[in-house]
Design a protein around this motif. Structure first.
Motif, PDB file in Angstrom:
ATOM      1  N   SER A  16      40.536 -50.011  15.889  1.00  0.00           N
ATOM      2  CA  SER A  16      41.684 -50.341  16.729  1.00  0.00           C
ATOM      3  C   SER A  16      42.364 -49.047  17.133  1.00  0.00           C
ATOM      4  O   SER A  16      42.421 -48.095  16.353  1.00  0.00           O
ATOM      5  CB  SER A  16      42.674 -51.220  15.975  1.00  0.00           C
ATOM      6  N   ILE A  17      42.860 -49.038  18.356  1.00  0.00           N
ATOM      7  CA  ILE A  17      43.592 -47.879  18.869  1.00  0.00           C
ATOM      8  C   ILE A  17      44.899 -48.342  19.486  1.00  0.00           C
ATOM      9  O   ILE A  17      45.075 -49.525  19.795  1.00  0.00           O
ATOM     10  CB  ILE A  17      42.785 -47.088  19.923  1.00  0.00           C
ATOM     11  N   GLU A  18      45.806 -47.385  19.683  1.00  0.00           N
ATOM     12  CA  GLU A  18      47.004 -47.623  20.471  1.00  0.00           C
ATOM     13  C   GLU A  18      46.960 -46.659  21.638  1.00  0.00           C
ATOM     14  O   GLU A  18      46.869 -45.444  21.454  1.00  0.00           O
ATOM     15  CB  GLU A  18      48.273 -47.410  19.653  1.00  0.00           C
ATOM     16  N   THR A  19      47.018 -47.202  22.855  1.00  0.00           N
ATOM     17  CA  THR A  19      46.949 -46.369  24.049  1.00  0.00           C
ATOM     18  C   THR A  19      48.291 -45.681  24.285  1.00  0.00           C
ATOM     19  O   THR A  19      49.284 -45.989  23.628  1.00  0.00           O
ATOM     20  CB  THR A  19      46.585 -47.215  25.284  1.00  0.00           C
ATOM     21  N   LEU A  20      48.312 -44.776  25.242  1.00  0.00           N
ATOM     22  CA  LEU A  20      49.545 -44.055  25.556  1.00  0.00           C
ATOM     23  C   LEU A  20      50.673 -44.980  25.997  1.00  0.00           C
ATOM     24  O   LEU A  20      51.844 -44.655  25.817  1.00  0.00           O
ATOM     25  CB  LEU A  20      49.293 -43.009  26.642  1.00  0.00           C
ATOM     26  N   ILE A  21      50.339 -46.135  26.562  1.00  0.00           N
ATOM     27  CA  ILE A  21      51.392 -47.060  26.994  1.00  0.00           C
ATOM     28  C   ILE A  21      51.700 -48.111  25.934  1.00  0.00           C
ATOM     29  O   ILE A  21      52.436 -49.053  26.192  1.00  0.00           O
ATOM     30  CB  ILE A  21      51.063 -47.727  28.343  1.00  0.00           C
TER      31      ILE A  21
END
Length: 105
Positions: free
Chosen positions: A56-61
């Motif tokens: 899982s990742i968190e994008t810049l937005i």
């Protein structure tokens, strides 16, 4: 060599949006026979991961997205290609034409 990514590392993941079986029959065969993929960059939310792991990742937005880890600390390797012979002198040619037309100011 596998590159281990750690929590909060900037990574690139891949998601399969449509499998070949889910693609429209109206598409050309060469397109229909491959999966539709999406590539995204973001900050790794898992503690550690290696390429091929589901992460899982968190994008810049701020979007949280799950996909297959492709690489840690991805680089942009694109360019504009080779210089085109027809364009090498284009700038000088335009300046010459503009000067002859009296519009070089």
């Amino acid at each position: 060599m596998k590159q281990t990514a750690k929590k909060n590392d900037w990574v690139r993941i891949m998601q399969i949006i449509l499998t070949p079986e889910e693609r429209l029959e109206s598409l050309p065969d060469s397109t229909r026979k491959v999966a539709l993929k999406c590539w995204m960059n973001g900050f790794l939310l898992d503690d550690t991961a290696e390429p091929g792991d589901t992460v899982s990742i968190e994008t810049l937005i701020g979007r949280k997205v799950t996909g297959t880890l492709y690489e840690a600390w991805p680089q942009y390797n694109h360019g504009f290609g080779r210089q085109q012979p027809a364009l090498i002198h284009a700038g000088n040619e335009v300046r010459r034409i503009m000067k002859e037309a009296g519009k070089d100011e």
